[in-house]
Design an enzyme around this catalytic site. Structure first.
Site, PDB file in Angstrom:
ATOM      1  N   ASP A 119    -103.124  64.051 -39.306  1.00  0.00           N
ATOM      2  CA  ASP A 119    -101.849  64.740 -39.232  1.00  0.00           C
ATOM      3  C   ASP A 119    -101.338  64.987 -40.653  1.00  0.00           C
ATOM      4  O   ASP A 119    -101.183  64.047 -41.429  1.00  0.00           O
ATOM      5  CB  ASP A 119    -100.865  63.861 -38.457  1.00  0.00           C
ATOM      6  CG  ASP A 119     -99.555  64.571 -38.212  1.00  0.00           C
ATOM      7  OD1 ASP A 119     -99.393  65.090 -37.111  1.00  0.00           O
ATOM      8  OD2 ASP A 119     -98.719  64.614 -39.115  1.00  0.00           O
ATOM      9  N   THR A 152     -98.187  71.159 -39.621  1.00  0.00           N
ATOM     10  CA  THR A 152     -97.895  70.612 -40.954  1.00  0.00           C
ATOM     11  C   THR A 152     -99.070  70.816 -41.911  1.00  0.00           C
ATOM     12  O   THR A 152     -98.863  71.039 -43.098  1.00  0.00           O
ATOM     13  CB  THR A 152     -97.551  69.116 -40.879  1.00  0.00           C
ATOM     14  OG1 THR A 152     -98.578  68.443 -40.185  1.00  0.00           O
ATOM     15  CG2 THR A 152     -96.249  68.880 -40.183  1.00  0.00           C
ATOM     16  N   THR A 153    -100.288  70.754 -41.381  1.00  0.00           N
ATOM     17  CA  THR A 153    -101.448  70.977 -42.240  1.00  0.00           C
ATOM     18  C   THR A 153    -101.498  72.449 -42.641  1.00  0.00           C
ATOM     19  O   THR A 153    -101.679  72.779 -43.809  1.00  0.00           O
ATOM     20  CB  THR A 153    -102.739  70.586 -41.498  1.00  0.00           C
ATOM     21  OG1 THR A 153    -102.538  69.321 -40.891  1.00  0.00           O
ATOM     22  CG2 THR A 153    -103.918  70.512 -42.415  1.00  0.00           C
ATOM     23  N   ASP A 451     -96.891  65.368 -31.519  1.00  0.00           N
ATOM     24  CA  ASP A 451     -97.206  66.792 -31.715  1.00  0.00           C
ATOM     25  C   ASP A 451     -97.200  67.512 -30.373  1.00  0.00           C
ATOM     26  O   ASP A 451     -96.625  68.585 -30.227  1.00  0.00           O
ATOM     27  CB  ASP A 451     -98.597  66.951 -32.365  1.00  0.00           C
ATOM     28  CG  ASP A 451     -98.550  66.769 -33.867  1.00  0.00           C
ATOM     29  OD1 ASP A 451     -97.560  66.177 -34.336  1.00  0.00           O
ATOM     30  OD2 ASP A 451     -99.486  67.205 -34.558  1.00  0.00           O
TER      31      ASP A 451
END
Ligand SMILES: Nc1ncnc2c1ncn2[C@@H]1O[C@H](COP(=O)(O)OP(=O)(O)OP(=O)(O)O)[C@@H](O)[C@H]1O
Ligand SMILES: [Mg+2]
Length: 595
Positions: A119, A152-153, A451
């Site tokens: 994550d 987020t990545t 998520d």
């Protein structure tokens, strides 16, 4: 200039290799110089040598540390480059964590604990970055996580690439404000394209479709092997906390859907409760541990002796006065317990303490009591069973008692007791019970589930989808390139650069599953030119597939937030032309650290 005397006076040839060493010829000391004088001089030189060595080492360390943060240059123009050079470092760290074939990172925290995750936000949270630009990159991952919970990545990878595209323009002498204007324009057009041309509507009542989208989100995670279970849990939890009032939808998963981890068992045993679970036991072992259709009373006051404030004086004149004080305390507790017993609850839960005497009175009245629950847990119980949290027991009313729960039960897992308030008729809050082999597995499962919960929530709040697997990026990139032709002046180039930067997502997906990047991207571009905008990369096999058929979709809100955050961060960093720190170095080497 600093010199170090390193050599032994007896062996001058040894030291002649170091350019900064002073060579002291042995010939300068005639044999007749007496030994004691020579000895003293030798000692003096050795002392000096140590001192100089130490100073030089310190100086080198200082210069090195300042260079490692920012680089040696001090001109303001090159600062922009340095700011930009920091971002790929952050983006590179997590590039391999994108997509279904993502790698995990194992991170060690200062206390020796480990975190295993892919994550983006969780990784960056653990990394220590010195450079201020790197810090702001990490901050955007956190913002993305709070806003939409996923992507987020992607946001870091994209922001890194967009900043990298600005570099050639800066080198060519283009002013940052021109680049910023072009980026702004590109962002506006991207949002328009996403909303009007790429996104499709989703029917919220079609559970299968919802499951598909949540599945493509958890498919990139550790929990992907149990994706069916994770989807069911996420959707059940979100539907439970969904509140619709006068056409307003509220889904507050942060406050009302709590994940509780119980080590042991297998992941398949994880489930959503139709109610709440707490890690608590009753205050007296003889209290009932299983009650059907309980009447639940929630308090946020003490059931203990009244304690004095910081300073309390009690004047006792006779020996009987002390007994009287104790009696008064007992009377107070008795009165509070009588108030409680009057509304006939089966379970009393309070945020504060319960004295032994109060426990005794409650036990005698057949009431089970639980103490010191968290405020947030109490709020959840209130929502699940329809009770009202009361502060003063003398104000208790019948309506304050919650009757919505079907079962109150205390269970034991391992060495711990857990209190379950379940089978609620209309719970608007829930607990997700996670089981798993170890604490690390449970922590990663929780992050993944968060998520999935966020994606499910985003879908119910804004039911719009865009194709995943890099298809959206290719489609937006193509349409942006078309629009770029209409832009006059030099701004056209940074504008075009943004459209090219979007390719980083399909490129990284292809790279992470071991495909041939150049061949795949060329073929993908050709597909988009001829066969529509839903073609993307299958992250498992590296082939080009139609995302409509493969069924990989991302929520529009996540994609939109990703683009907005990435470009706005790039703009923010481009605006910086200098970094000035207030640290003043000793020894006058750096007076003001002006980078
Ligand atoms: N099976 C798949 N094949 C190809 N691409 C996929 C597949 N599943 C997901 N993707 C794509 O992978 C990207 C998401 O990857 P991932 O979930 O690893 O990162 P993230 O969502 O950006 O960040 P994080 O989940 O860490 O917050 C999206 O662009 C999505 O479209
Ligand atoms: Mg994701």
């Amino acid at each position: 200039m600093l010199f170090i005397i390193t050599q032994n006076i007896e062996s001058p040839q040894q030291s002649s290799q170091g350019s900064q060493n002073i060579i002291i010829e042995t010939g300068r000391y005639p044999d007749q110089v007496n030994n004691s004088k020579r000895k003293r001089q030798k000692q003096y030189r050795e002392r000096n040598r140590e001192k100089l060595k130490h100073r030089e080492a310190e100086r080198r360390k200082r210069i090195q540390s300042s260079q490692s943060i920012i680089g040696p240059s001090t001109s303001s123009n090159s600062n922009i480059m340095e700011v930009n050079n920091e971002k790929p470092a952050v983006a590179d760290v997590i590039r391999t964590c994108l997509g279904p074939q993502a790698m995990l990172k194992m991170l060690m925290d200062p206390t020796g604990g480990i975190v295993m995750t892919n994550d983006g936000n969780a990784i960056l949270r653990e990394i220590t970055v010195q450079h201020p630009a790197g810090k702001s990159m990490i901050e955007i991952a956190r913002t993305q996580d709070e806003e939409v919970g996923d992507g987020t990545t992607s946001v870091i990878v994209l922001a890194g690439e967009i900043l990298a595209t600005a570099e050639p323009f800066l080198e060519q002498g283009m002013h940052p404000t021109v680049i910023i204007r072009a980026y702004r324009q590109a962002l506006e057009d991207m949002i328009e394209i996403l909303q009007d041309k790429v996104s499709i509507d989703l029917d919220c009542n079609d559970r299968n479709k919802l499951v598909d989208v949540v599945k493509s989100c958890v498919g990139t995670k550790f929990i992907g092997r149990w994706s069916d279970l994770a989807c069911q849990i996420a959707l059940d939890a979100v539907h439970t906390v969904l509140l619709e009032e006068n056409g307003r939808r509220e889904i507050d998963i942060k406050r009302y859907a709590k994940v509780e981890k119980i080590p042991g068992g297998s992941i398949e045993e994880s489930h959503v409760l139709k109610g709440i679970m707490l890690n608590k036991d009753v205050t007296h072992p003889k209290m009932q541990r299983c009650i059907k259709n309980p009447r639940i009373l929630l308090l946020d006051c003490n059931l203990e002796y009244k304690k004095g404030e910081s300073q309390t004086n009690l004047e006792i004149m006779k020996d009987t006065d002390f007994t009287r004080v104790l009696e008064l305390e007992e009377e107070h507790i008795k009165k509070v317990c009588q108030d409680i017993v009057a509304v006939k609850p089966d379970v009393v839960i309070t945020e504060k303490g319960i004295a032994d005497l109060a426990s005794h009175f409650l036990l005698k009245a057949g009431i089970s009591a639980i103490r010191r629950v968290r405020k947030s847990d109490n709020n959840r119980i209130a929502r699940a069973c329809g009770a009202t949290i009361v502060n003063r027991t003398e104000e208790l009313r019948e309506e304050d008692v919650g009757t919505g729960a079907g079962l109150f039960e205390i269970k034991k897992y391992g060495d711990d007791y857990f209190c379950f308030i379940t089978e609620c008729t209309n719970p608007k809050a829930c607990t997700i019970v996670l089981r798993g082999a170890s604490k690390d597995v449970l922590n990663e499962t929780e992050r993944n589930l968060q998520d999935a919960l966020h994606v499910a929530r985003n879908l119910l709040m804004e039911p719009k989808l865009v194709p995943g697997g890099g298809a959206t990026e290719m489609a937006v990139s193509k349409l942006l390139t078309e629009k770029a032709a209409a832009i006059a002046g030099v701004e056209q180039w940074p504008y075009k650069a943004v459209s090219q930067a979007l390719d980083i997502i399909p490129k990284t997906l292809a790279q992470n599953c071991g495909a041939n990047i150049i061949r795949i991207l060329t073929a993908l571009r050709a597909k988009h030119a001829t066969e529509g905008n839903t073609w993307g990369i299958d992250g498992e096999t590296g082939e080009i597939v139609d995302m409509k058929i493969r069924g990989i979709w991302d929520p529009l809100s996540v994609k939109m937030q990703t683009y907005k955050t990435a470009i706005e961060t790039a703009i923010l960093l481009l605006r910086i032309d200098d970094i000035v720190s207030g640290i003043v170095y000793r020894l006058g080497i750096f007076h003001l650290s002006h980078f």
